[in-house]
Design a protein around this motif. Structure first.
Motif, mmCIF file in Angstrom:
data_model
loop_
_atom_site.group_PDB
_atom_site.id
_atom_site.type_symbol
_atom_site.label_atom_id
_atom_site.label_comp_id
_atom_site.label_asym_id
_atom_site.label_seq_id
_atom_site.Cartn_x
_atom_site.Cartn_y
_atom_site.Cartn_z
ATOM 1 N N ARG A 98 -7.266 8.614 3.645
ATOM 2 C CA ARG A 98 -7.804 8.731 2.292
ATOM 3 C C ARG A 98 -7.151 7.750 1.324
ATOM 4 O O ARG A 98 -7.826 7.192 0.444
ATOM 5 C CB ARG A 98 -7.632 10.172 1.781
ATOM 6 C CG ARG A 98 -8.407 11.177 2.616
ATOM 7 C CD ARG A 98 -8.347 12.565 1.997
ATOM 8 N NE ARG A 98 -8.993 13.566 2.835
ATOM 9 C CZ ARG A 98 -9.344 14.775 2.424
ATOM 10 N NH1 ARG A 98 -9.117 15.137 1.167
ATOM 11 N NH2 ARG A 98 -9.930 15.621 3.237
ATOM 12 N N LEU A 99 -5.843 7.544 1.473
ATOM 13 C CA LEU A 99 -5.168 6.581 0.603
ATOM 14 C C LEU A 99 -5.676 5.158 0.821
ATOM 15 O O LEU A 99 -5.635 4.328 -0.082
ATOM 16 C CB LEU A 99 -3.653 6.612 0.858
ATOM 17 C CG LEU A 99 -2.882 7.836 0.343
ATOM 18 C CD1 LEU A 99 -1.455 7.812 0.851
ATOM 19 C CD2 LEU A 99 -2.906 7.876 -1.189
ATOM 20 N N ALA A 100 -6.178 4.898 2.001
ATOM 21 C CA ALA A 100 -6.654 3.557 2.328
ATOM 22 C C ALA A 100 -8.060 3.288 1.836
ATOM 23 O O ALA A 100 -8.509 2.131 1.801
ATOM 24 C CB ALA A 100 -6.614 3.333 3.850
ATOM 25 N N GLU A 116 -5.507 5.814 -5.943
ATOM 26 C CA GLU A 116 -5.648 6.166 -4.531
ATOM 27 C C GLU A 116 -5.410 7.655 -4.269
ATOM 28 O O GLU A 116 -5.918 8.205 -3.284
ATOM 29 C CB GLU A 116 -4.664 5.353 -3.674
ATOM 30 C CG GLU A 116 -4.924 3.862 -3.665
ATOM 31 C CD GLU A 116 -4.164 3.122 -4.755
ATOM 32 O OE1 GLU A 116 -3.940 1.915 -4.614
ATOM 33 O OE2 GLU A 116 -3.786 3.779 -5.762
ATOM 34 N N TRP A 117 -4.628 8.296 -5.139
ATOM 35 C CA TRP A 117 -4.294 9.694 -4.897
ATOM 36 C C TRP A 117 -5.506 10.605 -5.077
ATOM 37 O O TRP A 117 -5.563 11.699 -4.514
ATOM 38 C CB TRP A 117 -3.169 10.146 -5.826
ATOM 39 C CG TRP A 117 -2.727 11.549 -5.526
ATOM 40 C CD1 TRP A 117 -2.999 12.683 -6.248
ATOM 41 C CD2 TRP A 117 -1.978 11.979 -4.389
ATOM 42 N NE1 TRP A 117 -2.454 13.784 -5.642
ATOM 43 C CE2 TRP A 117 -1.821 13.379 -4.488
ATOM 44 C CE3 TRP A 117 -1.417 11.319 -3.290
ATOM 45 C CZ2 TRP A 117 -1.134 14.125 -3.542
ATOM 46 C CZ3 TRP A 117 -0.738 12.056 -2.341
ATOM 47 C CH2 TRP A 117 -0.600 13.444 -2.477
ATOM 48 N N LYS A 141 0.826 -1.204 0.000
ATOM 49 C CA LYS A 141 0.000 0.000 0.000
ATOM 50 C C LYS A 141 0.862 1.255 0.000
ATOM 51 O O LYS A 141 2.044 1.234 0.355
ATOM 52 C CB LYS A 141 -0.928 0.011 1.213
ATOM 53 C CG LYS A 141 -0.200 0.106 2.549
ATOM 54 C CD LYS A 141 -1.199 0.133 3.697
ATOM 55 C CE LYS A 141 -0.483 0.259 5.049
ATOM 56 N NZ LYS A 141 -1.439 0.315 6.187
ATOM 57 N N TYR A 142 0.237 2.359 -0.419
ATOM 58 C CA TYR A 142 0.904 3.655 -0.406
ATOM 59 C C TYR A 142 0.532 4.410 0.857
ATOM 60 O O TYR A 142 -0.614 4.361 1.314
ATOM 61 C CB TYR A 142 0.484 4.485 -1.623
ATOM 62 C CG TYR A 142 1.040 3.978 -2.923
ATOM 63 C CD1 TYR A 142 2.336 4.305 -3.323
ATOM 64 C CD2 TYR A 142 0.275 3.171 -3.762
ATOM 65 C CE1 TYR A 142 2.846 3.845 -4.520
ATOM 66 C CE2 TYR A 142 0.781 2.704 -4.966
ATOM 67 C CZ TYR A 142 2.066 3.046 -5.345
ATOM 68 O OH TYR A 142 2.566 2.584 -6.525
ATOM 69 N N ALA A 167 -1.365 16.214 8.955
ATOM 70 C CA ALA A 167 -1.826 15.938 7.591
ATOM 71 C C ALA A 167 -1.627 14.478 7.210
ATOM 72 O O ALA A 167 -2.452 13.889 6.501
ATOM 73 C CB ALA A 167 -1.088 16.840 6.607
ATOM 74 N N ASP A 168 -0.519 13.876 7.665
ATOM 75 C CA ASP A 168 -0.239 12.466 7.335
ATOM 76 C C ASP A 168 -1.393 11.551 7.736
ATOM 77 O O ASP A 168 -1.756 10.630 7.002
ATOM 78 C CB ASP A 168 1.035 11.998 8.048
ATOM 79 C CG ASP A 168 2.302 12.457 7.347
ATOM 80 O OD1 ASP A 168 2.214 12.836 6.164
ATOM 81 O OD2 ASP A 168 3.369 12.437 7.985
ATOM 82 N N LYS A 169 -1.952 11.815 8.898
ATOM 83 C CA LYS A 169 -3.041 10.972 9.393
ATOM 84 C C LYS A 169 -4.226 11.002 8.434
ATOM 85 O O LYS A 169 -4.771 9.951 8.062
ATOM 86 C CB LYS A 169 -3.475 11.440 10.782
ATOM 87 C CG LYS A 169 -4.599 10.600 11.385
ATOM 88 C CD LYS A 169 -4.974 11.104 12.779
ATOM 89 C CE LYS A 169 -6.117 10.269 13.356
ATOM 90 N NZ LYS A 169 -6.513 10.773 14.707
ATOM 91 N N GLU A 170 -4.609 12.209 8.013
ATOM 92 C CA GLU A 170 -5.744 12.344 7.095
ATOM 93 C C GLU A 170 -5.421 11.766 5.717
ATOM 94 O O GLU A 170 -6.241 11.086 5.097
ATOM 95 C CB GLU A 170 -6.132 13.815 6.970
ATOM 96 C CG GLU A 170 -7.255 14.090 5.985
ATOM 97 C CD GLU A 170 -8.580 13.472 6.378
ATOM 98 O OE1 GLU A 170 -9.429 13.254 5.473
ATOM 99 O OE2 GLU A 170 -8.780 13.199 7.585
#
Length: 422
Positions: A417-419, A379-380, A216-217, A410-413
């Motif tokens: 979203r990527l997931a 995913e982006w 995963k990304y 921001a990483d958390k959000e």
């Protein structure tokens, strides 16, 4: 994840699954192209009136039908297109940012255009066309690409005693300092959330927005190199009175520039048409130069922007839509479009025919070799959906928060979203 020199413009959006329809929806109603109206969604500022008239006249002559152009704005376009693709009567042709294409294609919301690629796409620039392909199938056609330049007010620069345009970043900052000291103008309009300019700076630092962990990304925003890029952005923003919590479209930066009280802004050369529309008198004062980098030999890295044209799967006029695409992408219309807008055409063979015809295009060309894009993965799409967490990160840093703390939030959000599954 290595960045690739692929054109991509605008914001990619959250895209939800759109059910594919039956084969009856893929045929033009009535079996004839005459007397119909083709609905085309194009983004605000991307289709000049002379070009639309020329394409419309050619389309009507060939098909006996008319085009209904409907202008759209980038803000909120993700949700609007998502909704349109799920409806039974969507527009027949849509302009989408190149980075949007993989996400929309993954939902089965776009028609396959492999037959069109075979017929007219033999010379399309491979880097441009790559974003139109998803799972080895053609879901859009490459239209154009562009990258940001500096648009400046020659009258204000002359008032400051500046005779030459800067060739290095330090020279650029010195020029802005001079304007600040010797004129009453705002040296540079730089909205706090001009995210695609920041992306160019991130590319220049050799950083990536995502990284692969297992299968995963995940977000890579916390990379110290991203922080270095944001510090550079912060310096640019220090010359501006623009709001820290708005992007370049709120208000439209070209409209701000049109008032004649701003010395420069960074945007697509085509934004000059917006400024001129707002204030025709400013046209003679607009100049362009390549965004300077650390050295004169290497311009600043840039986000390569571009647009594809796609046909919604549920369009009832798909054959007619393909006729439109053939005309819109014909060499004569690509050349005139490029000259009018300062965009790079979709064929390398057309570049010699537009060189020297548009000062904005000439200013953009040197930086193209140092450009890149956002991750071309489905995913982006969710990451740049409103509210864009990267924009929130930028505002936080500009308001005094550290890169590490703002990026952590921001990483958390971004990871959430990527997931998500499209």
């Amino acid at each position: 994840m290595k960045r690739k020199l692929i054109a991509a413009i605008g914001v990619a959006g959250m895209v939800f699954s759109v059910a594919a329809c039956g084969s009856d929806d893929k045929k033009d109603e009535g079996g004839s192209t005459k007397g119909k109206t083709l609905v085309v969604w194009s983004m605000d500022g991307s289709t000049p009136d002379p070009w639309k008239k020329a394409v419309g006249d050619a389309f009507e002559k060939k098909t006996g039908s008319k085009i209904k152009w409907e202008s759209q704005v980038w803000n909120g376009i993700q949700q609007k297109i998502t909704t349109a693709l799920s409806e039974s009567t969507p527009p027949d042709v849509i302009e989408i940012g190149n980075t949007q294409t993989p996400a929309y294609a993954s939902t089965e919301g776009l028609a396959e255009l492999g037959d069109l690629k075979s017929e007219i796409g033999g010379e399309w620039t491979e880097a441009l066309n790559k974003s139109s392909i998803y799972n080895d199938k053609q879901y859009a056609v490459p239209w154009y690409f562009a990258n940001r330049v500096v648009l400046y007010n020659k009258k204000i620069w002359a008032e400051a005693g500046l005779k030459d345009t800067p060739k290095t970043r330090d020279e650029f900052f010195k020029a802005l300092d001079t304007i600040k000291e010797k004129t009453k103008a705002e040296p540079l309009y730089m909205a706090g959330q001009n995210w695609y300019f920041l992306d160019g700076l991130i590319i220049g630092k050799g950083a990536d927005l995502v990284k692969k962990e297992g299968d995963k990304y995940v977000s890579n925003l916390s990379d110290p190199k991203v922080g270095e890029a944001m510090e550079l952005y912060k310096k640019y923003a220090s010359y501006s009175k623009a709001p820290k919590d708005k992007d370049e479209a709120t208000p439209q930066q070209a409209d701000v520039f049109a008032a004649g009280k701003t010395a420069a802004f960074i945007g697509n050369a085509s934004e000059a048409t917006i400024a001129v529309k707002a204030n025709p008198k400013i046209e003679q004062d607009i100049g362009y130069f390549t965004i300077p980098g650390e050295t004169a030999e290497k311009p600043e890295s840039v986000f390569l922007g571009g647009s594809n044209l796609a046909v919604p799967l549920r369009s009832k006029n798909q054959d007619l839509a393909k006729e439109f695409l053939k005309i819109a992408l014909a060499d004569e219309h690509q050349i005139s479009f490029s000259k009018q807008m300062g965009f790079t055409p979709n064929k390398a063979s057309l570049l010699p025919k537009v060189k020297g015809s548009n000062a904005g295009l000439d200013a953009a060309a040197p930086a193209a070799a140092f450009g890149g894009t956002t991750p071309l993965i489905p995913e982006w799409a969710a990451v740049e959906n409103v509210p864009n967490p990267i924009k929130d990160y930028m505002t936080a840093v500009l308001n005094g928060k550290s890169h590490a703390d703002a990026a952590k939030d921001a990483d958390k959000e971004i990871n959430e979203r990527l997931a998500k599954k499209n």
